[in-house]
Design an enzyme around this catalytic site. Structure first.
Site, PDB file in Angstrom:
ATOM      1  N   LYS A   1       0.845  -1.204   0.000  1.00 41.74           N
ATOM      2  CA  LYS A   1       0.000   0.000   0.000  1.00 41.74           C
ATOM      3  C   LYS A   1       0.882   1.255   0.000  1.00 41.74           C
ATOM      4  O   LYS A   1       2.097   1.169   0.216  1.00 41.74           O
ATOM      5  CB  LYS A   1      -0.930  -0.056   1.211  1.00 41.74           C
ATOM      6  CG  LYS A   1      -1.925  -1.237   1.138  1.00 41.74           C
ATOM      7  CD  LYS A   1      -2.772  -1.336   2.395  1.00 41.74           C
ATOM      8  CE  LYS A   1      -3.765  -2.490   2.307  1.00 41.74           C
ATOM      9  NZ  LYS A   1      -4.554  -2.645   3.552  1.00 41.74           N
TER      10      LYS A   1
ATOM     11  N   TYR B   1     -11.985  -3.088  -3.558  1.00 46.16           N
ATOM     12  CA  TYR B   1     -12.545  -3.234  -2.214  1.00 46.16           C
ATOM     13  C   TYR B   1     -14.078  -3.248  -2.223  1.00 46.16           C
ATOM     14  O   TYR B   1     -14.694  -2.910  -1.214  1.00 46.16           O
ATOM     15  CB  TYR B   1     -12.031  -2.114  -1.303  1.00 46.16           C
ATOM     16  CG  TYR B   1     -10.626  -2.370  -0.771  1.00 46.16           C
ATOM     17  CD1 TYR B   1     -10.358  -3.482   0.033  1.00 46.16           C
ATOM     18  CD2 TYR B   1      -9.574  -1.515  -1.045  1.00 46.16           C
ATOM     19  CE1 TYR B   1      -9.083  -3.723   0.535  1.00 46.16           C
ATOM     20  CE2 TYR B   1      -8.294  -1.753  -0.544  1.00 46.16           C
ATOM     21  CZ  TYR B   1      -8.062  -2.866   0.240  1.00 46.16           C
ATOM     22  OH  TYR B   1      -6.797  -3.111   0.748  1.00 46.16           O
TER      23      TYR B   1
ATOM     24  N   PHE C   1     -15.536   2.658   7.148  1.00 42.51           N
ATOM     25  CA  PHE C   1     -14.181   3.107   6.803  1.00 42.51           C
ATOM     26  C   PHE C   1     -13.904   3.035   5.298  1.00 42.51           C
ATOM     27  O   PHE C   1     -12.782   3.300   4.861  1.00 42.51           O
ATOM     28  CB  PHE C   1     -13.133   2.291   7.574  1.00 42.51           C
ATOM     29  CG  PHE C   1     -13.213   0.790   7.354  1.00 42.51           C
ATOM     30  CD1 PHE C   1     -12.640   0.191   6.243  1.00 42.51           C
ATOM     31  CD2 PHE C   1     -13.871  -0.015   8.268  1.00 42.51           C
ATOM     32  CE1 PHE C   1     -12.721  -1.177   6.045  1.00 42.51           C
ATOM     33  CE2 PHE C   1     -13.962  -1.395   8.081  1.00 42.51           C
ATOM     34  CZ  PHE C   1     -13.381  -1.965   6.963  1.00 42.51           C
TER      35      PHE C   1
ATOM     36  N   ARG D   1      -0.789 -14.905   3.950  1.00 40.72           N
ATOM     37  CA  ARG D   1      -1.501 -14.199   5.031  1.00 40.72           C
ATOM     38  C   ARG D   1      -0.745 -14.335   6.361  1.00 40.72           C
ATOM     39  O   ARG D   1      -0.745 -13.416   7.184  1.00 40.72           O
ATOM     40  CB  ARG D   1      -2.929 -14.741   5.181  1.00 40.72           C
ATOM     41  CG  ARG D   1      -3.827 -14.505   3.980  1.00 40.72           C
ATOM     42  CD  ARG D   1      -4.416 -13.126   3.915  1.00 40.72           C
ATOM     43  NE  ARG D   1      -5.373 -12.875   4.975  1.00 40.72           N
ATOM     44  CZ  ARG D   1      -6.187 -11.823   5.019  1.00 40.72           C
ATOM     45  NH1 ARG D   1      -6.155 -10.906   4.038  1.00 40.72           N
ATOM     46  NH2 ARG D   1      -7.013 -11.652   6.006  1.00 40.72           N
TER      47      ARG D   1
ATOM     48  N   THR E   1      -4.625  -8.446  10.239  1.00 45.57           N
ATOM     49  CA  THR E   1      -4.921  -7.166   9.578  1.00 45.57           C
ATOM     50  C   THR E   1      -4.735  -5.983  10.523  1.00 45.57           C
ATOM     51  O   THR E   1      -4.242  -4.929  10.129  1.00 45.57           O
ATOM     52  CB  THR E   1      -6.384  -7.192   9.072  1.00 45.57           C
ATOM     53  OG1 THR E   1      -6.529  -8.333   8.234  1.00 45.57           O
ATOM     54  CG2 THR E   1      -6.747  -5.937   8.315  1.00 45.57           C
TER      55      THR E   1
ATOM     56  N   ASN F   1      -1.831  -0.084   7.268  1.00 44.46           N
ATOM     57  CA  ASN F   1      -1.236  -1.390   7.603  1.00 44.46           C
ATOM     58  C   ASN F   1      -0.364  -1.979   6.494  1.00 44.46           C
ATOM     59  O   ASN F   1      -0.176  -3.193   6.423  1.00 44.46           O
ATOM     60  CB  ASN F   1      -2.317  -2.376   8.069  1.00 44.46           C
ATOM     61  CG  ASN F   1      -3.357  -2.652   7.021  1.00 44.46           C
ATOM     62  OD1 ASN F   1      -3.395  -1.989   5.982  1.00 44.46           O
ATOM     63  ND2 ASN F   1      -4.209  -3.631   7.261  1.00 44.46           N
TER      64      ASN F   1
ATOM     65  N   HIS G   1      -1.586  -5.615   1.575  1.00 48.03           N
ATOM     66  CA  HIS G   1      -2.789  -6.431   1.369  1.00 48.03           C
ATOM     67  C   HIS G   1      -2.376  -7.780   0.806  1.00 48.03           C
ATOM     68  O   HIS G   1      -1.479  -7.864  -0.029  1.00 48.03           O
ATOM     69  CB  HIS G   1      -3.718  -5.745   0.354  1.00 48.03           C
ATOM     70  CG  HIS G   1      -4.698  -6.702  -0.274  1.00 48.03           C
ATOM     71  ND1 HIS G   1      -5.875  -7.063   0.323  1.00 48.03           N
ATOM     72  CD2 HIS G   1      -4.656  -7.398  -1.441  1.00 48.03           C
ATOM     73  CE1 HIS G   1      -6.522  -7.926  -0.451  1.00 48.03           C
ATOM     74  NE2 HIS G   1      -5.804  -8.146  -1.533  1.00 48.03           N
TER      75      HIS G   1
ATOM     76  N   GLU H   1      -8.680 -11.069  -7.892  1.00 50.51           N
ATOM     77  CA  GLU H   1      -7.791  -9.905  -7.747  1.00 50.51           C
ATOM     78  C   GLU H   1      -6.680  -9.928  -8.800  1.00 50.51           C
ATOM     79  O   GLU H   1      -6.336  -8.888  -9.366  1.00 50.51           O
ATOM     80  CB  GLU H   1      -7.224  -9.863  -6.326  1.00 50.51           C
ATOM     81  CG  GLU H   1      -8.318  -9.533  -5.313  1.00 50.51           C
ATOM     82  CD  GLU H   1      -7.897  -9.692  -3.853  1.00 50.51           C
ATOM     83  OE1 GLU H   1      -6.744 -10.093  -3.590  1.00 50.51           O
ATOM     84  OE2 GLU H   1      -8.722  -9.414  -2.973  1.00 50.51           O
TER      85      GLU H   1
END
Ligand code: GTP
Length: 157
Positions: free
Chosen positions: A9, A49, A57, A85, A91, A112, A115, A126
């Site tokens: 990100k 998303y 949010f 993950r 997360t 964070n 992703h 994705e």
């Protein structure tokens, strides 16, 4: 072979964490099959998303993703979705263990760093969204050393 979609990100790019993050996936033994540094439009971030569009949010999340360049990647390997993950960690950085990417580099859930697809089906969607022209087909020469059960090694005496 299983593939996952990983995005660094804007905060991860700005903080110079791209090399560190790639290093963790590479050293684990996964193969990089796609890599792009890019700026995404708001509509694209909303599409990525879309499952979270009802969340309070959501707008802030989209603003975050369009606020700077991101690195989009496809990684391949055995159980790479679930293991990816684990490498990322929980997360919410307050819950992610030290040694994970979120555990080592993040404090706020809204910043964070990274992703990773949460299922094989999400990864497929994705990767199709972020890499519409496909990924790169190559095989690491290290692969027989990393996953010896999947190949037949010559027997030496
Ligand atoms: P990703 O791998 O980033 O998709 O996270 P996830 O699949 O584990 O979680 P989820 O899809 O629920 O959330 C996606 C992203 O939304 C998270 O990575 C956070 O950046 C953000 N997010 C989730 N929950 C919150 C929250 O309560 N507040 C804020 N500000 N952001 C959140």
């Amino acid at each position: 072979m299983e593939q996952t979609f990983i995005m660094i990100k804007p905060d991860g790019v700005q903080r110079g964490l791209v090399g560190e993050i790639i290093c963790r996936f590479e050293k684990k033994g996964f193969s990089l099959k796609g890599l792009k540094l890019m700026n995404v439009e708001r509509a694209f971030a909303e599409k990525h998303y879309e499952d979270l569009s009802a969340k309070p949010f959501f707008n802030g999340l989209v603003e975050y993703i369009v606020s700077g360049s991101v690195v989009a990647m496809v990684w391949e390997g055995k159980d790479v979705v679930a293991t990816g993950r684990k490498i990322i960690g929980a997360t919410n950085p307050s819950e992610s263990a030290p040694g994970t990417i979120c555990g080592d580099f993040a404090v706020e859930i809204g910043r964070n760093v990274i992703h990773g697809s949460d299922s094989v089906e999400s990864a497929r969607k994705e990767i199709a969204l972020w890499f519409p022209d496909g990924t790169v087909n190559w095989q690491s020469s290290l692969h027989p050393r990393i996953a010896p059960l999947q190949i037949t090694l010559p027997i030496t005496h």
